[in-house]
Design a protein around this motif. Structure first.
Motif, short mmCIF file in Angstrom:
data_model
loop_
_atom_site.label_atom_id
_atom_site.label_comp_id
_atom_site.label_asym_id
_atom_site.label_seq_id
_atom_site.Cartn_x
_atom_site.Cartn_y
_atom_site.Cartn_z
N SER A 5 1.00 -2.64 -1.07
CA SER A 5 0.19 -2.98 -1.98
C SER A 5 -1.31 -2.63 -2.07
CB SER A 5 -0.03 -4.68 -2.07
OG SER A 5 -0.80 -5.08 -2.71
N GLY B 33 -3.63 -4.08 -3.58
CA GLY B 33 -4.72 -4.98 -3.67
C GLY B 33 -5.86 -5.01 -4.93
N GLU B 34 -6.58 -5.88 -5.13
CA GLU B 34 -7.41 -5.86 -6.24
C GLU B 34 -8.64 -5.46 -5.95
OE1 GLU B 34 -8.28 -9.84 -7.77
OE2 GLU B 34 -6.14 -10.32 -7.96
N TYR C 153 -2.39 -1.65 2.11
CA TYR C 153 -1.67 -3.05 2.99
C TYR C 153 -0.25 -2.54 3.47
CZ TYR C 153 -5.33 -5.88 1.20
OH TYR C 153 -6.56 -6.39 0.83
N TYR D 228 -0.51 -17.05 7.66
CA TYR D 228 -0.02 -15.96 6.95
C TYR D 228 0.33 -14.85 7.83
CZ TYR D 228 -2.52 -18.50 3.23
OH TYR D 228 -3.02 -19.39 2.47
N ASP E 70 3.16 -8.90 6.44
CA ASP E 70 3.45 -8.42 4.76
C ASP E 70 2.37 -8.11 4.15
OD1 ASP E 70 2.04 -10.58 3.20
OD2 ASP E 70 3.45 -12.07 4.66
N GLU E 71 2.39 -7.56 3.03
CA GLU E 71 1.50 -6.66 2.43
C GLU E 71 0.44 -7.40 1.81
OE1 GLU E 71 3.35 -6.49 -2.12
OE2 GLU E 71 3.82 -4.89 -0.83
N LYS E 72 0.57 -8.91 1.73
CA LYS E 72 -0.58 -9.95 1.33
C LYS E 72 -1.16 -10.69 2.47
CE LYS E 72 1.45 -10.48 -3.32
NZ LYS E 72 1.89 -11.57 -4.35
N SER F 150 -5.42 -10.12 2.98
CA SER F 150 -6.05 -10.67 1.94
C SER F 150 -6.10 -12.18 1.93
CB SER F 150 -5.61 -9.98 0.57
OG SER F 150 -4.34 -10.24 0.32
N ARG F 151 -4.93 -12.77 2.15
CA ARG F 151 -4.79 -14.41 2.10
C ARG F 151 -5.52 -14.77 3.34
NH1 ARG F 151 1.55 -14.81 0.21
NH2 ARG F 151 1.09 -14.60 -1.92
#
Length: 244
Positions: A2, A4-5, A15, A54, A76-78, A81-82
Motif C-alpha cells: 500500500s 498510504g495517503e 508499506y 496492530y 500487514d500493509e496498514k 500507519s494505524r
C-alpha cells in the motif's frame, strides 16, 4: 503493498508486510514532546499497546526531546500507519492534559523508509541508538535511558522490543548477541551511512543496495531512488525529485 495517503506533491509511503522500516515522528515545529520522565514512560506504554494491537514488531527506538526514531516491521500493509495514529492520539491527549496545553503536538506527517535488512538493518539500529551521542546529550549510548540500547546491548528487560532475525544471528545465546551488538558501537558511524539513512528517510526513498531497490520498484511500481544526473531534466519525474 500500500502507498498510504499522501499529498500529490510528495512521494507515497511504502508499506510492505515483513519488511523493516525506519520511522521518524517529530514534534510540531521541532517543539519538545517530552518534558519529564513520566512523559517518556507514557509514550512507550502507548506505543507498546498500539504495536501489539496492530501486530507491528519494534526492534529499536530512541525518544529524543523533540522527536522519536523507530525501527519496526509490520505484519500487514496498514499496521504502521494505524499504530502511529493510535499511539499518537493517546499520547497527545495525555500530554495536553498533564501539561495544561491544547492543540497539536506532532508534525502532521511522520516519515519512513523501507530498509534492506541484509545490508542496512544493523546500521539503522546503530543510527537510532546513537542519536543521543550525536546530539551531545551523553558520551555513550549506554548512558541514555530512553532507547532500545538498554535492551539490545545490555540485556535489560524492555517488553516493547522484538528482536529482528538479523539481530538474532549475532550469537547463539543472549550473552553472545549482546556482546556482538555492543561491538558494533565501537568508533563513529561513517558519514556516508549517516547521509544515506537521512536522505532515504526524509525523502521517502528506499534504504538498500541496487538489487533491493530494484526488487521494491518491481513490487510497487514506484521509484526507490532519485534519478541520476543524466535523467531527463524536463520530465515530470525530475521535477518531482527536485521539489523534495
Amino acid at each position: 503493498m500500500s502507498y498510504g495517503e499522501f499529498p500529490s506533491w510528495r512521494l507515497p509511503r511504502l508499506y510492505l508486510p515483513g519488511c523493516a522500516q525506519h520511522v521518524i515522528q517529530r514534534g510540531n515545529n521541532r517543539a519538545a514532546c517530552f518534558y519529564e520522565k513520566a512523559d517518556y514512560k507514557a509514550y512507550l506504554s502507548f506505543l507498546k499497546d498500539a504495536a501489539e494491537k496492530y501486530r507491528v514488531a519494534i526492534h529499536a527506538f530512541v525518544l529524543m526531546t523533540n522527536h522519536v526514531h523507530l525501527l519496526v516491521t509490520p505484519s500487514d500493509e496498514k499496521g504502521i500507519s494505524r499504530m502511529m495514529q493510535a499511539q499518537g492520539r493517546k499520547y497527545v491527549q495525555y500530554f495536553n492534559f498533564t501539561h495544561g496545553r491544547t492543540g497539536t503536538l506532532w508534525e502532521g506527517r511522520y516519515k519512513s523508509t523501507l530498509v534492506d535488512a541484509e545490508n542496512y538493518l544493523l546500521t539503522v539500529y546503530r543510527y537510532i541508538e546513537l542519536n543521543p551521542v550525536r546530539a551531545g546529550m551523553v558520551v555513550h549510548a549506554s548512558e541514555y535511558p530512553w532507547s532500545s540500547y538498554q535492551g539490545n546491548a545490555l540485556g535489560k528487560p524492555v517488553q516493547l522490543l522484538t528482536p529482528h532475525p538479523i539481530y538474532s544471528r549475532l550469537g547463539s545465546t543472549e550473552v553472545e548477541r549482546e556482546s556482538a551488538y555492543r561491538a558494533l558501537f565501537r568508533g563513529r558511524m561513517p558519514e556516508r551511512d549517516l547521509a544515506a539513512i537521512r536522505e532515504a528517510t526524509n525523502k521517502a526513498w528506499v534504504l538498500g543496495d541496487e538489487r533491493f531497490k530494484g526488487q521494491i520498484e518491481a513490487k510497487t511500481g514506484r521509484r526507490a531512488a532519485p534519478l541520476g544526473r543524466g535523467g531527463d531534466r524536463k520530465s515530470a519525474a525530475f521535477r518531482e525529485v527536485k521539489n523534495q
